[in-house]
Design an enzyme around this catalytic site. Structure first.
Site, PDB file in Angstrom:
ATOM      1  N   ARG A   8      44.901  63.648  43.337  1.00 25.74           N
ATOM      2  CA  ARG A   8      46.181  63.601  44.053  1.00 25.74           C
ATOM      3  C   ARG A   8      47.250  63.878  42.990  1.00 25.74           C
ATOM      4  O   ARG A   8      47.438  63.068  42.086  1.00 25.74           O
ATOM      5  CB  ARG A   8      46.424  62.214  44.650  1.00 25.74           C
ATOM      6  CG  ARG A   8      47.831  62.049  45.237  1.00 25.74           C
ATOM      7  CD  ARG A   8      48.300  60.593  45.273  1.00 25.74           C
ATOM      8  NE  ARG A   8      47.388  59.740  45.991  1.00 25.74           N
ATOM      9  CZ  ARG A   8      47.276  58.425  45.738  1.00 25.74           C
ATOM     10  NH1 ARG A   8      47.985  57.836  44.795  1.00 25.74           N
ATOM     11  NH2 ARG A   8      46.435  57.707  46.429  1.00 25.74           N
ATOM     12  N   ASP A  45      45.202  55.031  42.178  1.00 27.96           N
ATOM     13  CA  ASP A  45      46.568  55.336  41.747  1.00 27.96           C
ATOM     14  C   ASP A  45      46.593  55.478  40.233  1.00 27.96           C
ATOM     15  O   ASP A  45      45.785  54.859  39.535  1.00 27.96           O
ATOM     16  CB  ASP A  45      47.513  54.187  42.130  1.00 27.96           C
ATOM     17  CG  ASP A  45      47.768  54.092  43.633  1.00 27.96           C
ATOM     18  OD1 ASP A  45      47.420  55.033  44.355  1.00 27.96           O
ATOM     19  OD2 ASP A  45      48.324  53.063  44.062  1.00 27.96           O
TER      20      ASP A  45
HETATM   21  P1  FDA Z   1      61.414  64.216  44.281  1.00 32.52           P
HETATM   22  O1  FDA Z   1      61.609  62.898  43.624  1.00 32.52           O
HETATM   23  O2  FDA Z   1      62.016  65.418  43.635  1.00 32.52           O
HETATM   24  O3  FDA Z   1      61.908  64.099  45.780  1.00 32.52           O
HETATM   25  C1  FDA Z   1      61.962  65.207  46.674  1.00 32.52           C
HETATM   26  C2  FDA Z   1      62.694  64.748  47.925  1.00 32.52           C
HETATM   27  O4  FDA Z   1      61.922  63.747  48.583  1.00 32.52           O
HETATM   28  C3  FDA Z   1      64.029  64.064  47.662  1.00 32.52           C
HETATM   29  O5  FDA Z   1      65.068  65.010  47.589  1.00 32.52           O
HETATM   30  C4  FDA Z   1      64.144  63.152  48.858  1.00 32.52           C
HETATM   31  O6  FDA Z   1      64.568  63.893  49.998  1.00 32.52           O
HETATM   32  C5  FDA Z   1      62.735  62.726  49.100  1.00 32.52           C
HETATM   33  N1  FDA Z   1      62.408  61.461  48.416  1.00 32.52           N
HETATM   34  C6  FDA Z   1      61.600  61.300  47.335  1.00 32.52           C
HETATM   35  N2  FDA Z   1      61.474  59.996  47.023  1.00 32.52           N
HETATM   36  C7  FDA Z   1      62.237  59.315  47.918  1.00 32.52           C
HETATM   37  C8  FDA Z   1      62.510  57.938  48.122  1.00 32.52           C
HETATM   38  N3  FDA Z   1      61.991  56.994  47.338  1.00 32.52           N
HETATM   39  N4  FDA Z   1      63.344  57.605  49.137  1.00 32.52           N
HETATM   40  C9  FDA Z   1      63.867  58.549  49.966  1.00 32.52           C
HETATM   41  N5  FDA Z   1      63.624  59.870  49.818  1.00 32.52           N
HETATM   42  C10 FDA Z   1      62.837  60.256  48.812  1.00 32.52           C
HETATM   43  N6  FDA Z   1      53.369  57.927  41.395  1.00 32.52           N
HETATM   44  C11 FDA Z   1      52.634  57.488  40.359  1.00 32.52           C
HETATM   45  O7  FDA Z   1      53.128  57.420  39.241  1.00 32.52           O
HETATM   46  N7  FDA Z   1      51.317  57.117  40.551  1.00 32.52           N
HETATM   47  C12 FDA Z   1      50.708  57.219  41.767  1.00 32.52           C
HETATM   48  O8  FDA Z   1      49.521  56.902  41.894  1.00 32.52           O
HETATM   49  C13 FDA Z   1      51.483  57.680  42.861  1.00 32.52           C
HETATM   50  N8  FDA Z   1      50.930  57.775  44.106  1.00 32.52           N
HETATM   51  C14 FDA Z   1      51.640  58.396  45.103  1.00 32.52           C
HETATM   52  C15 FDA Z   1      51.036  58.651  46.333  1.00 32.52           C
HETATM   53  C16 FDA Z   1      51.707  59.387  47.292  1.00 32.52           C
HETATM   54  C17 FDA Z   1      51.022  59.683  48.601  1.00 32.52           C
HETATM   55  C18 FDA Z   1      53.031  59.865  47.043  1.00 32.52           C
HETATM   56  C19 FDA Z   1      53.765  60.686  48.042  1.00 32.52           C
HETATM   57  C20 FDA Z   1      53.652  59.573  45.845  1.00 32.52           C
HETATM   58  C21 FDA Z   1      52.991  58.828  44.877  1.00 32.52           C
HETATM   59  N9  FDA Z   1      53.594  58.517  43.666  1.00 32.52           N
HETATM   60  C22 FDA Z   1      52.827  58.038  42.642  1.00 32.52           C
HETATM   61  C23 FDA Z   1      55.071  58.658  43.521  1.00 32.52           C
HETATM   62  C24 FDA Z   1      55.449  59.999  42.893  1.00 32.52           C
HETATM   63  O9  FDA Z   1      55.075  60.000  41.542  1.00 32.52           O
HETATM   64  C25 FDA Z   1      56.963  60.257  42.987  1.00 32.52           C
HETATM   65  O10 FDA Z   1      57.656  59.265  42.282  1.00 32.52           O
HETATM   66  C26 FDA Z   1      57.514  60.324  44.400  1.00 32.52           C
HETATM   67  O11 FDA Z   1      56.628  60.966  45.260  1.00 32.52           O
HETATM   68  C27 FDA Z   1      58.845  61.106  44.437  1.00 32.52           C
HETATM   69  O12 FDA Z   1      58.646  62.405  43.950  1.00 32.52           O
HETATM   70  P2  FDA Z   1      58.626  63.737  44.874  1.00 32.52           P
HETATM   71  O13 FDA Z   1      57.470  64.565  44.440  1.00 32.52           O
HETATM   72  O14 FDA Z   1      58.659  63.377  46.294  1.00 32.52           O
HETATM   73  O15 FDA Z   1      59.887  64.579  44.435  1.00 32.52           O
END
Ligand code: FDA
Length: 303
Positions: free
Chosen positions: A180, A130
């Site tokens: 990732r 991570d």
């Molecule tokens: P965005 O925040 O724009 O969300 C898109 C849509 O997804 C939202 O409209 C909603 O529908 C849904 N959604 C997103 N988050 C949600 C929540 N918490 N609850 C409900 N719905 C939600 N970060 C980091 O800094 N270091 C890391 O190592 C990792 N590792 C990691 C692994 C994996 C497998 C994932 C999926 C994510 C991470 N992250 C992470 C977290 C990442 O940085 C980010 O904060 C979240 O994925 C939310 O961003 P999105 O890209 O989903 O887009």
């Protein structure tokens, strides 16, 4: 996009006690965390595997400040790695370097990570790292760079919100890194990170294209339809195809989309946190979405 004031307030030890000691926290945490024990994560992984979705086992905990704590986390991670072949799971493990002693000193962290990587290689298990807050990024990159020659399967999370990430990736290009790509979940100083959601998404798409050209088997950790569609289009354009990339999502987030993509033949993997040190992880999930935040605030004031 991340709600920075909430992440800041979440740093208060009083709030942490209020949430962790109350039924509110325990109730909310079930949505995002498999349970306290490794066995809880194994059960979730088995259910996901039935639907052709892989798992990423994540032992909760971060910011360990003593060698004994880092050694304890190392032993737990090794247990997680061992359970994967023992129970026939399709899963990787993901580690936080601050849990392995990165903030104590780099050698402690390298020694602990080395033990995990060696065992994982013997067992045929993939390890992911991570990415944590920006002050830990330079050392995390250094550790990754040191380990990759011996453990080429190692995957590193990189954050699209950080201004430095395009340059960091350019520097890693000779290694053809396994990455990732995520947007970034931490509260960062203005000079380190992009604040506008649209700009983070634009940078995410730019880095997606970069990874198809210069990386190996890219993974996209996102629930954002626009980012996922961009990755699919880039895979088709570059000839990588459905098998040439992975979509990763979080346990408890967009379950419908996870199922749909897996049934359409995409490689989907879900990040499955487990353990009792869930407070900072839960706060990051709360901060990502206004609806979660409203639910959280109502629960806290008892309405
Ligand atoms: P965005 O925040 O724009 O969300 C898109 C849509 O997804 C939202 O409209 C909603 O529908 C849904 N959604 C997103 N988050 C949600 C929540 N918490 N609850 C409900 N719905 C939600 N970060 C980091 O800094 N270091 C890391 O190592 C990792 N590792 C990691 C692994 C994996 C497998 C994932 C999926 C994510 C991470 N992250 C992470 C977290 C990442 O940085 C980010 O904060 C979240 O994925 C939310 O961003 P999105 O890209 O989903 O887009």
């Amino acid at each position: 996009m991340v709600n920075r004031p909430l992440l800041w307030v979440a740093g208060s030890p009083r709030l942490e006690r209020l949430v962790t000691d109350s039924r509110i926290g325990a109730g909310m945490v079930h949505r995002f965390v498999a349970g306290d024990q490794l066995e809880d994560a194994v059960k979730v992984t088995q259910q996901l595997n039935h639907q052709r979705i892989g798992g990423i086992l994540d032992l909760l905990g971060e910011g360990v400040t003593d060698s004994a704590g880092a050694a304890g986390a190392t032993a737990h991670y090794r247990e997680s790695a061992a359970v994967i072949p023992a129970r026939g799971l399709d899963a990787t493990i993901s580690v936080k370097l601050s849990q392995l002693g990165l903030t104590i000193d780099r050698d402690t962290c390298l020694a602990n990570l080395g033990q995990i990587l060696q065992q994982a290689r013997e067992l045929g298990v993939t390890v992911e790292v991570d990415m944590e807050q920006s002050e830990l990024v330079p050392q995390t990159l250094e550790v990754f760079r040191q380990c990759v020659p011996e453990y080429p399967q190692l995957r590193l999370a990189m954050q699209a919100c950080l201004r430095r990430t395009p340059w960091d990736l350019e520097a890693l290009a000779p290694l053809k890194p396994r990455v990732r790509l995520v947007k970034g979940a931490y509260s960062e100083p203005l000079e380190a990170s992009i604040r506008s959601g649209a700009e983070v998404t634009a940078q995410y798409k730019f880095l997606t294209d970069w990874l198809f050209e210069h990386g190996t088997d890219p993974a996209f950790g996102t629930h954002d339809d626009a980012c996922i569609e961009h990755a699919m289009a880039a895979a088709a354009r570059t000839g990588a195809g459905q098998a040439g990339f992975e979509i990763q999502m979080l346990y408890g987030v967009r379950r419908d989309l996870q199922d749909r993509l897996a049934s359409e033949g995409f490689r989907v993997r879900v990040y499955i946190p487990f353990g009792s040190a869930w407070y900072p992880y839960l706060m990051r999930r709360m901060a990502e979405r206004p609806a979660n935040l409203r639910f959280f605030a109502r629960a806290l004031i008892g309405r």
